[in-house]
Design a protein around this motif. Structure first.
Motif, PDB file in Angstrom:
ATOM      1  N   GLY A 183      -3.121  23.211  31.797  1.00 61.67           N
ATOM      2  CA  GLY A 183      -3.096  21.961  32.447  1.00 61.67           C
ATOM      3  C   GLY A 183      -3.421  20.799  31.536  1.00 61.67           C
ATOM      4  N   SER A 184      -3.628  21.115  30.238  1.00 59.98           N
ATOM      5  CA  SER A 184      -3.851  19.977  29.074  1.00 59.98           C
ATOM      6  C   SER A 184      -2.956  18.905  29.083  1.00 59.98           C
ATOM      7  CB  SER A 184      -3.800  20.467  27.717  1.00 59.98           C
ATOM      8  OG  SER A 184      -4.385  19.683  26.691  1.00 59.98           O
ATOM      9  N   GLU A 185      -1.687  19.122  29.368  1.00 61.86           N
ATOM     10  CA  GLU A 185      -0.435  17.979  29.834  1.00 61.86           C
ATOM     11  C   GLU A 185      -0.939  17.103  30.658  1.00 61.86           C
ATOM     12  OE1 GLU A 185      -0.083  21.170  30.535  1.00 61.86           O
ATOM     13  OE2 GLU A 185       0.655  21.194  32.662  1.00 61.86           O
ATOM     14  N   CYS A 186      -1.781  17.379  31.307  1.00 65.04           N
ATOM     15  CA  CYS A 186      -2.104  16.264  32.781  1.00 65.04           C
ATOM     16  C   CYS A 186      -3.399  15.674  32.691  1.00 65.04           C
ATOM     17  CB  CYS A 186      -1.918  17.121  34.141  1.00 65.04           C
ATOM     18  SG  CYS A 186      -0.254  17.327  34.481  1.00 65.04           S
ATOM     19  N   THR A 187      -4.620  16.451  31.612  1.00 68.13           N
ATOM     20  CA  THR A 187      -5.611  16.227  31.996  1.00 68.13           C
ATOM     21  C   THR A 187      -6.252  14.975  30.805  1.00 68.13           C
ATOM     22  OG1 THR A 187      -6.524  17.703  30.461  1.00 68.13           O
ATOM     23  CG2 THR A 187      -6.204  18.485  32.455  1.00 68.13           C
ATOM     24  N   TRP A 188      -7.489  14.541  31.208  1.00 70.71           N
ATOM     25  CA  TRP A 188      -8.042  13.779  30.317  1.00 70.71           C
ATOM     26  C   TRP A 188      -9.354  14.235  29.497  1.00 70.71           C
ATOM     27  CZ3 TRP A 188     -12.524  10.361  32.710  1.00 70.71           C
ATOM     28  CH2 TRP A 188     -13.087  11.085  33.786  1.00 70.71           C
ATOM     29  N   ALA A 189      -9.108  15.569  29.446  1.00 67.69           N
ATOM     30  CA  ALA A 189     -10.197  16.527  28.653  1.00 67.69           C
ATOM     31  C   ALA A 189      -9.270  17.172  27.505  1.00 67.69           C
ATOM     32  CB  ALA A 189     -10.741  17.604  29.159  1.00 67.69           C
ATOM     33  N   ALA A 190     -10.226  17.274  26.284  1.00 63.37           N
ATOM     34  CA  ALA A 190      -9.846  18.311  25.154  1.00 63.37           C
ATOM     35  C   ALA A 190     -10.922  19.028  24.778  1.00 63.37           C
ATOM     36  CB  ALA A 190      -9.294  17.374  23.940  1.00 63.37           C
ATOM     37  N   VAL A 191     -10.757  20.288  24.708  1.00 60.62           N
ATOM     38  CA  VAL A 191     -11.867  21.210  24.063  1.00 60.62           C
ATOM     39  C   VAL A 191     -11.719  21.326  22.718  1.00 60.62           C
ATOM     40  CG1 VAL A 191     -12.820  23.421  24.268  1.00 60.62           C
ATOM     41  CG2 VAL A 191     -11.804  22.288  26.161  1.00 60.62           C
ATOM     42  N   LEU A 192     -13.056  21.228  22.103  1.00 59.23           N
ATOM     43  CA  LEU A 192     -13.164  21.300  20.562  1.00 59.23           C
ATOM     44  C   LEU A 192     -14.121  22.166  20.228  1.00 59.23           C
ATOM     45  CD1 LEU A 192     -12.805  20.157  17.688  1.00 59.23           C
ATOM     46  CD2 LEU A 192     -14.805  18.358  18.535  1.00 59.23           C
ATOM     47  N   THR A 193     -13.866  23.375  19.442  1.00 61.37           N
ATOM     48  CA  THR A 193     -14.577  24.332  19.163  1.00 61.37           C
ATOM     49  C   THR A 193     -15.274  23.848  17.837  1.00 61.37           C
ATOM     50  OG1 THR A 193     -13.179  26.021  20.039  1.00 61.37           O
ATOM     51  CG2 THR A 193     -14.869  26.781  18.394  1.00 61.37           C
ATOM     52  N   GLU A 216     -16.548  19.627  25.219  1.00 60.43           N
ATOM     53  CA  GLU A 216     -15.474  19.132  26.240  1.00 60.43           C
ATOM     54  C   GLU A 216     -15.657  17.606  26.269  1.00 60.43           C
ATOM     55  OE1 GLU A 216     -17.376  20.757  29.750  1.00 60.43           O
ATOM     56  OE2 GLU A 216     -17.314  22.606  28.912  1.00 60.43           O
ATOM     57  N   LEU A 217     -14.687  17.084  25.536  1.00 62.45           N
ATOM     58  CA  LEU A 217     -14.361  15.712  24.985  1.00 62.45           C
ATOM     59  C   LEU A 217     -13.563  15.235  26.183  1.00 62.45           C
ATOM     60  CD1 LEU A 217     -13.555  15.736  21.376  1.00 62.45           C
ATOM     61  CD2 LEU A 217     -15.757  15.454  22.214  1.00 62.45           C
ATOM     62  N   ALA A 218     -13.807  13.985  26.695  1.00 62.42           N
ATOM     63  CA  ALA A 218     -13.129  13.220  27.859  1.00 62.42           C
ATOM     64  C   ALA A 218     -12.855  11.913  27.807  1.00 62.42           C
ATOM     65  CB  ALA A 218     -13.513  13.801  29.306  1.00 62.42           C
TER      66      ALA A 218
END
Ligand SMILES: [Zn+2]
Length: 378
Positions: A137-147, A156-158
């Motif tokens: 769903g990343s194409e639609c979301t306001w989040a990015a997960v960074l390891t 969880e960046l947003a």
């Protein structure tokens, strides 16, 4: 006051040709290593407007950390893209979002990407996301997960500003998705739909997205697993997965994601598999708070797998699609897993998923869920 945020979504056959209509002069295409061996990045490049320049950044690995994400930042700044086009699964799309922030705002660090801080993006470029899996769903979301691999931690960046301008859902991009990834990412999408539906921030818009997402995914997933090249079923699951993304992006995730991120950070478990391990247990745990909502969702399961309760329907679906959903099945030794329970519970406790989960969950309960997720006794 509440918001429903979404990119402009272009979906269905030939959706990719929409790229040619955008005013793109210099495109940075961000994609992952697995896709380099396929013709998909080239398909995207060919779909750009005539005369557009492009730079392909093709070495995003699974669960990328900050160093990997930003290794080519200087090169990107020299290229001066006016569009950033993410092509891939969650890792490539999240990397595109993070590069978008750092390219637009060299004065910021990635940790400034928070919902409360206006970032002032889009002074130099705009963002397109073209998923090649049906799930994150990343194409639609306001989040990015960074390891942060050294610390075995996930951030969880947003920010609403990292929602892509356009999400392009073309079935051509997922027809060749391997079975293992098809399963894992679909289970991630199912988890998004269910967690979004019972989150403390649920709302009528996210509810609608969750219900339709489940109808599309559950109604077509077995067909996709048995006949991966059936375009119609693939399209339905692909659209359903983005709707599930819109649901949780506009409500929030819950406990299965908190636990899944912890497991993924510690054992590098693929995200969808990790959240799927916990989902039935978390549904059971949350049941006292959401009985009626869970019963409503249970109706979307096809007769062949539907059980009395949502958690049992999930277990029966996972069996039907051949998904191993225990920690034991990952090959993690029981003594090693037991020794890491405190660390895992601590990591899970830091996740925002705990805040919006419908039921409070303390450390003892986190450890109990983690421990039950092992499955078979050693
Ligand atoms: Zn997820």
């Amino acid at each position: 006051m509440w918001f429903f945020r979404s990119p402009t979504v272009i979906f269905g056959d030939e959706a990719l040709t929409y790229l040619a209509t955008l005013p793109i002069h210099r495109a940075l295409i961000v994609t992952d290593r697995d896709l380099r061996a396929t013709d998909l990045p080239e398909k995207v490049r060919r779909a750009l407007p005539e005369g557009a320049q492009s730079m392909v950044l093709g070495d995003v690995g699974p669960e990328p950390d900050l160093g990997e994400m930003t290794a080519h930042l200087e090169e990107i700044r020299r290229f001066v893209p006016d569009w950033i086009v993410g092509v891939g699964g969650g890792s490539a799309l999240d990397t595109a979002k993070i590069l978008f922030v750092l390219y637009e705002r060299p004065d910021l660090t990635v940790y400034d990407t928070t919902p409360l801080q206006p970032l002032g993006l889009r002074a130099k470029s705009r963002l397109v996301a073209i998923p090649t899996t049906s799930g994150t769903g990343s194409e639609c979301t306001w989040a990015a997960v960074l390891t942060e691999r050294a610390e075995r931690r996930k951030h969880e960046l947003a920010s609403p500003e990292i929602i892509p301008d356009y999400a392009i859902l073309d079935p051509e991009m997922v027809l060749a998705l391997p079975l293992e990834q098809t399963r894992n990412t679909a289970v991630d999408a199912i988890t998004h739909a269910i967690e979004g539906y019972v989150s403390r921030w649920k709302n009528p818009y996210s509810d609608a997205m969750s219900e339709k997402a489940l109808e599309l995914i559950l109604g077509n997933l077995r067909t996709v697993v048995l006949h991966p090249d059936l375009r119609e079923a693939r399209t339905a699951v692909h659209i359903g997965a983005s709707m599930a993304g819109l649901s949780f992006s506009n409500s929030q995730i819950g406990l299965a994601h908190a636990l899944g991120h912890a497991l993924g950070a510690r054992y590098k478990t693929p995200h969808g598999k990790a959240v799927g391990i916990f989902l039935p247990l978390v549904v059971e745990f949350n049941r006292s708070e959401c009985q009626e909502r869970f019963d409503r969702l249970n109706r979307y399961f096809p007769d062949s797998v539907r059980a009395q309760t949502l958690e049992d329907s999930l277990r029966s679906l996972f069996r039907a699609i051949g998904l191993d959903s225990t920690v034991a099945a990952l090959g993690v030794a029981h003594p090693d897993y037991l020794a890491s329970l405190d660390e895992l519970a601590e990591l899970a406790a830091e996740s925002t998923g705990l805040v919006t989960n419908p039921k409070d969950c303390g450390t003892a309960e986190l450890k109990e869920l983690l421990s039950r997720a092992y499955g078979a006794e050693a």
